[in-house]
Scaffold this motif. Structure first.
Motif, PDB file in Angstrom:
ATOM      1  N   ARG A 111      42.169   2.309  93.398  1.00  0.00           N
ATOM      2  CA  ARG A 111      42.047   2.567  91.953  1.00  0.00           C
ATOM      3  C   ARG A 111      41.952   1.241  91.212  1.00  0.00           C
ATOM      4  O   ARG A 111      42.883   0.429  91.244  1.00  0.00           O
ATOM      5  N   SER A 123      37.408   4.408  90.752  1.00  0.00           N
ATOM      6  CA  SER A 123      38.111   4.468  92.034  1.00  0.00           C
ATOM      7  C   SER A 123      37.139   4.674  93.182  1.00  0.00           C
ATOM      8  O   SER A 123      35.984   5.067  92.986  1.00  0.00           O
ATOM      9  N   PRO A 144      49.475   6.823  85.600  1.00  0.00           N
ATOM     10  CA  PRO A 144      48.693   7.500  84.563  1.00  0.00           C
ATOM     11  C   PRO A 144      49.425   7.643  83.239  1.00  0.00           C
ATOM     12  O   PRO A 144      48.795   7.970  82.220  1.00  0.00           O
ATOM     13  N   GLN A 192      44.802   5.376  81.120  1.00  0.00           N
ATOM     14  CA  GLN A 192      44.812   5.344  82.585  1.00  0.00           C
ATOM     15  C   GLN A 192      45.055   6.739  83.164  1.00  0.00           C
ATOM     16  O   GLN A 192      45.305   6.879  84.356  1.00  0.00           O
ATOM     17  N   GLU A 241      40.214   8.876  85.994  1.00  0.00           N
ATOM     18  CA  GLU A 241      39.392   7.855  86.635  1.00  0.00           C
ATOM     19  C   GLU A 241      38.038   8.425  87.027  1.00  0.00           C
ATOM     20  O   GLU A 241      37.881   9.644  87.173  1.00  0.00           O
ATOM     21  N   THR A 252      44.277  10.758  87.381  1.00  0.00           N
ATOM     22  CA  THR A 252      44.852   9.674  88.180  1.00  0.00           C
ATOM     23  C   THR A 252      46.243  10.094  88.639  1.00  0.00           C
ATOM     24  O   THR A 252      47.022  10.652  87.872  1.00  0.00           O
ATOM     25  N   ASN A 277      48.864   6.206  92.685  1.00  0.00           N
ATOM     26  CA  ASN A 277      47.565   6.452  93.319  1.00  0.00           C
ATOM     27  C   ASN A 277      47.656   7.479  94.442  1.00  0.00           C
ATOM     28  O   ASN A 277      46.858   7.463  95.386  1.00  0.00           O
TER      29      ASN A 277
END
Length: 329
Positions: free
Chosen positions: A149, A155, A283, A292, A295, A306, A310
């Motif tokens: 990511r 990503s 996120p 965030q 993605e 997200t 991750n």
């Protein structure tokens, strides 16, 4: 070459957001951008062309899977389609060669790693300068299919090859006073032309807490798709920490130093309000200029949520049990 899929206007990142990091640096903002990602970027800039050929890795152990053949409990095998070799090797953040993602491959094409050495030093009982062949013989390569990511909001899923960094650290025997591991990229403007520009403070440096570095998921990668790393992906040896944003994955490493205090890191120095030391994928903690929460998977259409760490929370969230992850971003 595959024609990019059509996307809806709602998927297009606003131009005010997708300007690249160098534009922000040159403007004095010193920050990364949610650079035009995935299919959006593909529509504006066609993927770089050119064959990439590197040696096949011998004795590669396939990625371990769980009992149901999918995700392994250890996180070594993400049960998701891998990003294409073309995209992995032609969509790269590697400012040592170029700030243009799709120019890195051509700029790095003649990068020579012959005679490469990695110094492992600092607070260890057995400091050593390893030749690259000696280093890679510490452990047979293992395939690790990891999500990657980028902090910019895109990503990939990459089939890396390498071995856990812990195997190298165990070989040099850290002292009790060692609490962090610092990493350094090659500094050579004749071989890495991007270093002639002052876009960042060279050489690129990164760091991890020692417990992060010793975690089995933390990888010294020497290959992708069963072959040796090409230059644009960090040849001959790089770091992969799959629960952190991609800029923690320092490339073309020449020095690993165990230290007592938190080491400086390049992007944290450049923009401390935007790039923390830890850089765990989160996120719920937005970049100051973009969310965030979602993605863009390179090579796929549409954005996706997200995942905390991750998708590796089961494996690593205990490392941060007593920490405020908003403060320690």
């Amino acid at each position: 070459m595959k024609t990019p899929d059509k996307i809806s206007p709602g998927e297009v990142t606003p131009p005010s957001v997708y300007l690249n990091r160098r534009k922000f640096l040159e403007a004095g903002i010193l920050a990364a951008s949610a650079v035009a990602t995935g299919l959006v970027y593909r529509q504006l800039n066609h993927p770089g062309a050119g064959k990439v050929r590197t040696a096949k890795l011998a004795n590669l152990t396939p990625a371990a899977t769980g009992t149901d053949g999918t995700n392994a409990p250890n996180g070594f095998h993400a049960d998701e389609p891998a990003t294409s070799f073309e995209n992995i090797t032609h969509y790269n953040n590697f400012y040592e060669f170029s700030t243009d993602k799709e120019a890195v491959a051509s700029a790095a094409a003649n990068f020579d790693t012959k005679g490469w050495q990695v110094s492992v030093e600092g607070l260890v009982q057995k400091p050593k300068v390893f030749g690259i062949d000696e280093l890679l013989k510490l452990s047979p390569p293992e395939e690790r299919i990891y999500r990657m990511r980028c902090v910019e909001g895109w990503s990939m899923v990459i089939p890396w090859a390498g071995f856990s960094l812990s195997k190298l650290l165990e070989a040099v025997q850290p002292l009790d006073t060692a609490k962090y591991v610092a990493f350094e990229t090659l500094l050579d403007t004749s071989r890495m032309p991007g270093q002639r520009d002052n876009v960042l403070n060279w050489p690129y440096v990164e760091g991890l807490r020692l417990d992060e570095a010793m975690h089995p998921l933390t990888l010294l990668a020497s290959g992708i798709y069963g072959n040796a790393l090409p230059p644009q992906d960090g040849a001959p040896i790089r770091l992969v920490v799959p629960w952190k944003y991609g800029f923690k994955g320092i490339k073309s490493i020449v020095k690993i130093k165990l230290v007592a205090a938190q080491p400086r890191t390049t992007w944290n120095e450049a923009a401390p309000n935007e790039y923390g030391f830890y850089a765990n994928v989160n996120p719920e903690v937005d970049h100051p200029r973009w969310s965030q929460a979602t993605e863009q998977r390179i090579g796929a259409s549409g954005r996706r949520p997200t995942l905390p760490f991750n998708g590796y929370a089961d494996q690593v969230e205990h490392l941060y049990a007593d920490m405020d992850l908003r403060k320690n971003f």
